[in-house]
Design an enzyme around this catalytic site. Sequence first.
Site, PDB file in Angstrom:
ATOM      1  N   ASP A  62      -8.679   4.022  -3.238  1.00  0.00           N
ATOM      2  CA  ASP A  62      -9.753   4.322  -2.289  1.00  0.00           C
ATOM      3  C   ASP A  62     -10.940   4.967  -2.983  1.00  0.00           C
ATOM      4  OD1 ASP A  62      -7.897   3.404  -0.545  1.00  0.00           O
ATOM      5  OD2 ASP A  62      -7.446   5.331   0.381  1.00  0.00           O
ATOM      6  N   GLU A 107       2.946   6.868  -2.456  1.00  0.00           N
ATOM      7  CA  GLU A 107       2.749   8.097  -3.235  1.00  0.00           C
ATOM      8  C   GLU A 107       3.244   9.338  -2.480  1.00  0.00           C
ATOM      9  OE1 GLU A 107      -0.563   5.125  -3.659  1.00  0.00           O
ATOM     10  OE2 GLU A 107      -0.080   6.507  -2.024  1.00  0.00           O
ATOM     11  N   ASP A 117       0.827  -1.193   0.000  1.00  0.00           N
ATOM     12  CA  ASP A 117       0.000   0.000   0.000  1.00  0.00           C
ATOM     13  C   ASP A 117       0.873   1.259   0.000  1.00  0.00           C
ATOM     14  OD1 ASP A 117      -2.307   1.474   0.036  1.00  0.00           O
ATOM     15  OD2 ASP A 117      -3.049   0.698   1.942  1.00  0.00           O
TER      16      ASP A 117
END
Length: 760
Positions: free
Chosen positions: A481, A418, A415
């Site tokens: 998400d 970024e 995950d």
Amino acid sequence: MKFTDGYWLMRPGCTARYATEVADIHADDHRMTLYAPVKHVSRRGQTLNSPLLTVECWSPAEGVIGVRTTHHAGSVRRGPEFALPGAGGDAGKVRRDGAVLELSSGELTLRVDTEQPWLLEFTAGGRVLTSAGERGTGFVTDAEGRHYMLGQLSLDVGELVYGLGERFTPFVKNGQTVDIWQADGGTSSEQAYKNVPFHLTNRGYGVFVNHPGKVSYEVGSESVGQVQFSVEDQSLEYFVVHGPTPKQILARYTALTGRPALPPAWALGLWLTTSFTTDYDEATVGRFIDGMAERGIPLSVFHFDCFWMRAYQWCDFTWDAETFPDPAGMLSRLKQQGLRISAWINPYIAQKSAVFEEGMREGYLVRRPDGSVWQWDLWQPGMALVDFTNPAARDWYTGKLKTLLDQGVDCFKTDFGERVPTDVVWHDGSDPERMHNYYTHLFNQAVFELLRAERGEGEALLFARSATAGGQQYPVHWGGDCESHFKAMAESLRGGLSLGLSGFGFWSHDIGGFEGTPTPAVFKRWVQFGLLSSHSRLHGSKSYRVPWDYGEEAVDVTREFTLLKHRLAPYLQRAAQQAHTTGVPVMRAMVLEFPDDPAAATLDRQYMLGDDLLVAPVFTDDGTVEYYVPEGTWTNVLTGAQVTGPRWVREQHGFHTLPLLARPDSVIPLAADDQHPVSAWADGVELRVHAFAEGAEHTVVIPSTDGPGETARFHLRRRGGRLHVTTDSPHPWQLRIGGPNATVHPHPAGTSEADLPYPA
């Protein structure tokens, strides 16, 4: 980035200089270098006090031509750089005819007339694909003294642009401003988790900008007939990639930047997670798994999201002892039930963790220019970032993961990646701006290569959120998400189709949506969509995604489509093999499969799943769905109903069906075992024949479960109203001509051919 103020003026403080003509050339058999002044030179005195651009042209692979434009060549070239495993040297050939130079590679040619105003013209098959003309090659400086290199390539009338990563904005990129810059922006904004400086068009070519930092695109949004791309640098390099079909463009692009690995076949089954911030322990996990089994819903993978670790200590790779006092024993018990195990990780280290002190002491964490560890309190308190440019840090990090593999974990959800700062110093001296996008590549690469080393070739698998060019080599990627409503479901699909046109072969999404809690209708429709995707995971944020929380019909729908996906496993694995060997994604935008059908050019609410299945998810409460059917007679795999295209169709579906259409003249192999994604697929396989026209032929390959090979092959052809089948399969097999209620024709083991009447 926009530099102009309308067509005639520049924005305040911006000064542009464009290549105007060719002043000199240097060429050999394979390369040519053009020297381009930024103003017309008619006498020697005009060569003074004015820039000269160096434009190098070459071919790294057949059908690909590179152009590198440099203003000042003395600037320091700090990494990182995209790896180009398919760049095999000089694949082009230069030819000169008077003032005209041509560089050819395959059918692609770059043509320059040195006696005419500046024009780089890319042609193939006797027609111009695109060109860099009057403002197509140059640089701009702004009021702050920043220096940008830019390229502009022309768009033809009706030319449409796709790709640039997993973007949730409109599927066709014309009219958009796009920044290639990793961001954690959800699925409802212009930001993207997976930014890829590659686009393709419906005119037979794609363009890859070989720059890992920020690339700003104006796709017909500054000069409306141009795609402009710019970087803050002294040099700009791009590759024009010829097709001519979209599939051939992707094949060449992924050959250049890296093909997707082949995920293990067990990953095709249903994944269930604990969800993100929910409360759970081993009893909760057991209740979920037992609940699925009691309701007849087979599970393949169970995923532990972030709270398997202690709060405030992510990632320290240590199970929360209060919640999971016996992790190795728990994982062993789960694996005895036939489950694979996935665990959530990210590349950040919280200050409260003992791992932080260890990483800081050894120099494994990214530092600021003053030597202090870079930290902030977003995401985790005192969060630091592992420096994967340091080989020792990479080994330290993956060593922690190896302990989890030894406990029984099979794969990782990688995950984040970024939120990477630019005010830091990297171990290898990389440029922080260029590292911002590239960091996720190093993160996913490190974890994937560990899995490949520990689990073996063909067993490595990630569930990754962020990526950039080349990241397709480390599947699978999921869509980030999203909210829990129909609009978010549609924007997720839009992003996945865009990613598929950017070279990524495998893609998934959070079934039911991530943020919020879906209505029962949304959940059931998302289950259909999710189980007709390359990979399928039930996941949420603050609420669970076990189907019984959404009603008994949701249980039935989840069971039916899980069993359907298991039966489709040999078909899906064959599509996965194609993605691995050609770069063509499993989930395909309609324009990829039907490039000559103008109606397919803008479709983003339906897709082809492999070669022969059309899927149109339902995005409405009442079950109404509108979709486009290309030419021919298509058969609904679930109902047997037929529809003939080309035309638009409006239907209403209950929760147990949706438009899942088999292509004309197709043969879909269905496994006999609907309880497992991996089984002896050739043993008892059902070949379902759909709308086979007189004279049609089709070859069906039953793939291997553990690699790119095959276990059986069937060849079918229709002649004189009869269907003739030949095969090398030693196993029993079945033939069904038509929909799910048509007659089944069984053939015992050893039957190498069959001849049947084809019903009118």
